[in-house]
Design a protein around this motif. Structure first.
Motif, PDB file in Angstrom:
ATOM      1  N   LYS A 164      75.727  24.679  55.570  1.00  0.00           N
ATOM      2  CA  LYS A 164      74.600  24.754  56.449  1.00  0.00           C
ATOM      3  C   LYS A 164      74.986  24.456  57.999  1.00  0.00           C
ATOM      4  N   SER A 165      76.032  23.709  58.120  1.00  0.00           N
ATOM      5  CA  SER A 165      76.198  23.210  59.413  1.00  0.00           C
ATOM      6  C   SER A 165      77.721  24.053  59.864  1.00  0.00           C
ATOM      7  N   GLY A 166      77.509  25.125  59.172  1.00  0.00           N
ATOM      8  CA  GLY A 166      78.419  26.258  59.882  1.00  0.00           C
ATOM      9  C   GLY A 166      79.901  26.321  59.243  1.00  0.00           C
ATOM     10  N   ALA A 167      80.360  25.672  58.246  1.00  0.00           N
ATOM     11  CA  ALA A 167      81.474  25.851  57.491  1.00  0.00           C
ATOM     12  C   ALA A 167      81.477  27.070  56.816  1.00  0.00           C
ATOM     13  N   LEU A 168      82.647  27.686  56.748  1.00  0.00           N
ATOM     14  CA  LEU A 168      82.904  29.178  56.211  1.00  0.00           C
ATOM     15  C   LEU A 168      83.279  29.145  54.826  1.00  0.00           C
TER      16      LEU A 168
END
Ligand SMILES: Nc1ncnc2c1ncn2[C@@H]1O[C@H](COP(=O)(O)OP(=O)(O)OP(=O)(O)O)[C@@H](O)[C@H]1O
Ligand SMILES: [Mg+2]
Length: 312
Positions: free
Chosen positions: A182-186
């Motif tokens: 959710k906080s952008g990790a792939l």
């Protein structure tokens, strides 16, 4: 096995301890480095202050985690221990990493970004050393370190035993995984691996598979078909001799020959190993490697198709 292209980093994690993380990291990394026609270049990053995969499984002393700690804190270049096995380098774990983990909140307050530091240095090292694969081991505790690795890795592999506490550890880690996404990790969920399994307990194993499947619902992932069998004697040998499951097979063959020749010479047959045959355990890991490679290929072709769509 084909595995060309840029390095991909697999994080092996579970918030519960003693579920086979380090043993699996060593076995998989060693097999992939030894396998293939040209042999793949593999880097193990021991992100655990306990340094089990460095010291116990692969049998190197390392730098007490100094290099990894300096990368996390200062963004210094990573200094691998080279050729721990053919085609296999290691970034050592150790207590220095715990110190960094403990001061994570201070770093965050002061704008020091551990994730960025590790990401940049790992990419730089993969570029110069042309690694095909990075495997990151992690400790059971230390949430800030775990969150850092979740933000840096491309894939997550979660080993677990079949007891409720270990499966609870899978659930807690899955929550951290979703939070990181959710906080952008792939990072993508590669799969859950059942470890220390009795292959004859068919009913029980089905039950555990069902439980994990339910937990993974909606994630697009399933548990690995292969399970790692319970092999306590081989486990003792692996840790005392600092050999992986695959490496133990050759040693067991030598041991058998030695005992036979001593019998022929009417000497008492001393045994060097506790296990008489580690080949079934090694075969489990071989199959796991096949499944991992297959899943990586699927993820990567999906990513390539998505990139095509964006271009088109
Ligand atoms: N196939 C096996 N069957 C039973 N026990 C095993 C097997 N392989 C390894 N072990 C043992 O299980 C224990 C836990 O394994 P390991 O250290 O890999 O777990 P871990 O998740 O890395 O632990 P930690 O959370 O402390 O880092 C070790 O004592 C190891 O020797
Ligand atoms: Mg470990």
């Amino acid at each position: 096995m084909t595995m060309n292209g840029p390095a991909r980093a697999i994080l092996v994690a579970n918030q519960k301890g003693g579920v086979g993380k380090s043993t699996t990291v060593a076995a998989v990394a060693e097999m992939i480095a030894a396998g293939g026609r040209r042999g793949y270049r593999v880097l193990v990053v021991d992100g655990d202050p306990q340094a089990n995969v460095t010291v116990e499984d692969l049998g190197v002393d390392g730098d007490k985690g100094r290099s990894l700690a300096q990368t996390l804190q200062f963004g210094a270049p990573l200094a691998p221990i080279r050729n721990v096995r053919p085609n296999l380098d290691v970034i050592a774990g150790g207590p220095q990493v715990a110190v960094v983990g403990a001061s994570a909140h201070l770093m965050a307050e002061n704008g020091i970004n551990m994730t960025e530091h590790l990401q940049i240095q790992l990419e730089a090292l993969c570029e110069t050393e042309s690694y095909d694969l990075v495997v990151i081991d992690s400790g059971p505790g230390d949430v800030p370190l775990l969150d850092t690795y979740l933000s840096v890795a491309n894939y997550l592999l979660i080993p677990t035993r079949d007891d409720q506490a270990s499966i609870g550890g899978v659930a807690r880690l899955a929550q951290r995984f979703w939070r990181a996404r959710k906080s952008g990790a792939l990072i993508q969920l590669l799969g859950v691996l059942l470890f220390d399994v009795n292959p004859r307990a068919v009913k029980r194993n089905q039950e555990v598979f069902a439980q994990i499947n339910e937990m993974l619902e909606g994630s697009g992932t399933s548990p690995f078909d292969i399970t790692i069998r319970s092999a306590p004697a081989a486990a003792v040998d692996m840790r005392t001799l600092h050999k992986t499951a695959g490496e133990l097979v050759a040693l067991a063959n030598d041991d058998r020959r030695l005992r036979l020749s001593r019998l022929r010479d009417k000497k008492s047959p001393e045994r060097a190993l506790w296990t008489s045959d580690p080949s079934a355990l090694a075969a489990d890991y071989q199959e796991l490697v096949r499944e991992i490679v297959k899943r990586l290929a699927r993820f990567e072709s999906m990513a390539a198709a998505q990139a095509q769509e964006r271009v088109g």
